[in-house]
Scaffold this motif. Structure first.
Motif, PDB file in Angstrom:
ATOM      1  N   HIS A   1      -9.574   7.184  -2.418  1.00  0.00           N
ATOM      2  CA  HIS A   1     -10.229   6.075  -2.524  1.00  0.00           C
ATOM      3  C   HIS A   1     -10.787   5.873  -1.199  1.00  0.00           C
ATOM      4  O   HIS A   1     -10.116   5.857  -0.128  1.00  0.00           O
TER       5      HIS A   1
ATOM      6  N   LEU B   1     -13.133   3.018   1.170  1.00  0.00           N
ATOM      7  CA  LEU B   1     -13.797   1.669   1.081  1.00  0.00           C
ATOM      8  C   LEU B   1     -14.634   1.296   2.209  1.00  0.00           C
ATOM      9  O   LEU B   1     -13.906   1.722   3.520  1.00  0.00           O
TER      10      LEU B   1
ATOM     11  N   HIS C   1      -4.966  -2.830   2.628  1.00  0.00           N
ATOM     12  CA  HIS C   1      -4.464  -1.640   1.704  1.00  0.00           C
ATOM     13  C   HIS C   1      -4.590  -0.283   2.256  1.00  0.00           C
ATOM     14  O   HIS C   1      -5.481  -0.215   3.261  1.00  0.00           O
ATOM     15  N   GLY C   2      -4.290   0.457   1.484  1.00  0.00           N
ATOM     16  CA  GLY C   2      -4.756   2.020   1.693  1.00  0.00           C
ATOM     17  C   GLY C   2      -3.566   2.387   2.619  1.00  0.00           C
ATOM     18  O   GLY C   2      -2.840   1.841   3.246  1.00  0.00           O
TER      19      GLY C   2
ATOM     20  N   HIS D   1      -0.288   0.945   2.166  1.00  0.00           N
ATOM     21  CA  HIS D   1       0.367   2.359   1.343  1.00  0.00           C
ATOM     22  C   HIS D   1       1.244   3.183   2.344  1.00  0.00           C
ATOM     23  O   HIS D   1       2.229   3.617   1.944  1.00  0.00           O
TER      24      HIS D   1
ATOM     25  N   GLY E   1      -7.358   5.983   1.183  1.00  0.00           N
ATOM     26  CA  GLY E   1      -5.897   5.967   0.334  1.00  0.00           C
ATOM     27  C   GLY E   1      -6.160   6.756  -0.576  1.00  0.00           C
ATOM     28  O   GLY E   1      -7.211   7.140  -0.896  1.00  0.00           O
TER      29      GLY E   1
ATOM     30  N   ARG F   1      -6.457   7.276  -4.855  1.00  0.00           N
ATOM     31  CA  ARG F   1      -7.301   6.626  -5.782  1.00  0.00           C
ATOM     32  C   ARG F   1      -6.458   5.530  -6.464  1.00  0.00           C
ATOM     33  O   ARG F   1      -5.218   5.661  -6.615  1.00  0.00           O
ATOM     34  N   LEU F   2      -6.886   4.258  -6.717  1.00  0.00           N
ATOM     35  CA  LEU F   2      -6.203   3.120  -7.094  1.00  0.00           C
ATOM     36  C   LEU F   2      -5.217   3.549  -8.392  1.00  0.00           C
ATOM     37  O   LEU F   2      -4.226   3.115  -8.418  1.00  0.00           O
ATOM     38  N   ARG F   3      -6.073   4.255  -9.434  1.00  0.00           N
ATOM     39  CA  ARG F   3      -5.297   4.586 -10.525  1.00  0.00           C
ATOM     40  C   ARG F   3      -3.803   5.407 -10.378  1.00  0.00           C
ATOM     41  O   ARG F   3      -2.944   5.419 -10.990  1.00  0.00           O
ATOM     42  N   ARG F   4      -3.803   5.949  -9.356  1.00  0.00           N
ATOM     43  CA  ARG F   4      -2.755   6.862  -8.792  1.00  0.00           C
ATOM     44  C   ARG F   4      -1.628   6.039  -8.449  1.00  0.00           C
ATOM     45  O   ARG F   4      -0.500   6.481  -8.254  1.00  0.00           O
ATOM     46  N   LEU F   5      -1.764   4.684  -7.951  1.00  0.00           N
ATOM     47  CA  LEU F   5      -0.669   3.914  -7.222  1.00  0.00           C
ATOM     48  C   LEU F   5       0.405   3.558  -8.373  1.00  0.00           C
ATOM     49  O   LEU F   5      -0.059   2.997  -9.660  1.00  0.00           O
TER      50      LEU F   5
END
Ligand SMILES: O=C(O)CCC(=O)C(=O)O
Ligand SMILES: [Fe+2]
Length: 245
Positions: free
Chosen positions: A143, A145, A169-170, A207, A239, A241-245
């Motif tokens: 991810h 940004l 974040h990240g 993260h 960071g 991928r957001l869905r990996r968190l």
């Protein structure tokens, strides 16, 4: 109601409209200003490629200490794209995307730099460089940004805030700015001003703090405004991928 940019461009802004007055004083409880000048650490990444073995391991050691103590550091690098604000127009074109949906090259480069700084961060904890990449499955996607902040001159810089205190974040954020200062980070409970520096700042993100079990801190920072000229900063957060968190 005009936006901040329109207000400034109207040329008749002499006081900050109440809507933009910061409710928290600049010295609010989270931190006070440091009494004396604090020197922010600089990590010389060029030594990782052109230094000898001793210099390379010293850089990794310094990086670990800095992440533990600060969660923030400045990077000395020979990479020209890191000094995006100093490039002349022709040089800037080298980093432009050639087609509408082609990512701008500076971002691709920034992804590589972000990845390699994160690897070194992890190595400094005695873990494999690929640790984060593996557990967060970052080979199959990450991810990123891009944030461009513009802070026009403000007639009353002491009552307005450019960007309120926050952590990113990240894993980490790479930040660069034009020649004006404004960024402050919390260090030992004090706000410390980050004076202009011609290359990159690295801010450890949430993260990274979570993945290192709190060893490396996600640093709280904010941006102040000034009454002299427009400040611009460009940040890229990296960071999983957001869905990996
Ligand atoms: O403008 C700055 O120096 C700070 C920017 C920032 O913290 C952000 O974009 O998250
Ligand atoms: Fe930030």
């Amino acid at each position: 109601m005009l936006c901040v940019k329109q207000l400034v461009e109207s040329g008749c802004l002499t006081t900050v409209p109440s809507k933009y007055v910061s409710r928290r004083s600049l010295e609010y409880s989270e931190g006070r200003f440091a009494d004396q000048e604090v020197v922010i650490p600089i990590i010389d990444f060029s030594l990782l490629t052109c230094g000898n073995a001793e210099q390379r391991s010293k850089v990794i050691e310094d990086l670990g200490n800095t992440c533990r103590e600060w969660g923030f550091f400045m990077v000395r690098t020979t990479y020209k794209g890191a000094r995006v604000f100093d490039l002349i127009d022709e040089e800037k074109h080298e980093y432009a995307g050639r087609a509408l949906f082609e990512p701008i090259r500076i971002l691709q480069r920034s992804t590589r730099s972000g990845g390699s700084i994160a690897e070194r961060n992890i190595k400094s904890l005695g873990l494999e460089e690929t640790y984060i990449e593996n557990i967060m499955d970052m080979k199959s996607g990450a991810h990123q940004l891009l944030v461009i902040n513009m802070y026009p001159p403000c007639p009353q810089p002491d009552v307005a805030m450019g960007l309120p205190p926050h952590s990113d974040h990240g894993l980490l954020t790479l930040l660069t700015q034009n020649e004006l200062s404004g960024l402050q980070v919390i260090h030992n409970g004090n706000w410390v001003s980050v004076n202009p520096f011609p290359t990159l700042f690295v801010i450890t993100g949430d993260h990274m703090e979570i993945l290192t079990n709190g060893k490396y801190k996600s640093v709280v920072h904010r941006a102040l405004v000034n009454d002299k000229a427009t400040r611009i900063s460009v940040g890229t957060a990296h960071g999983p991928r957001l869905r990996r968190l």
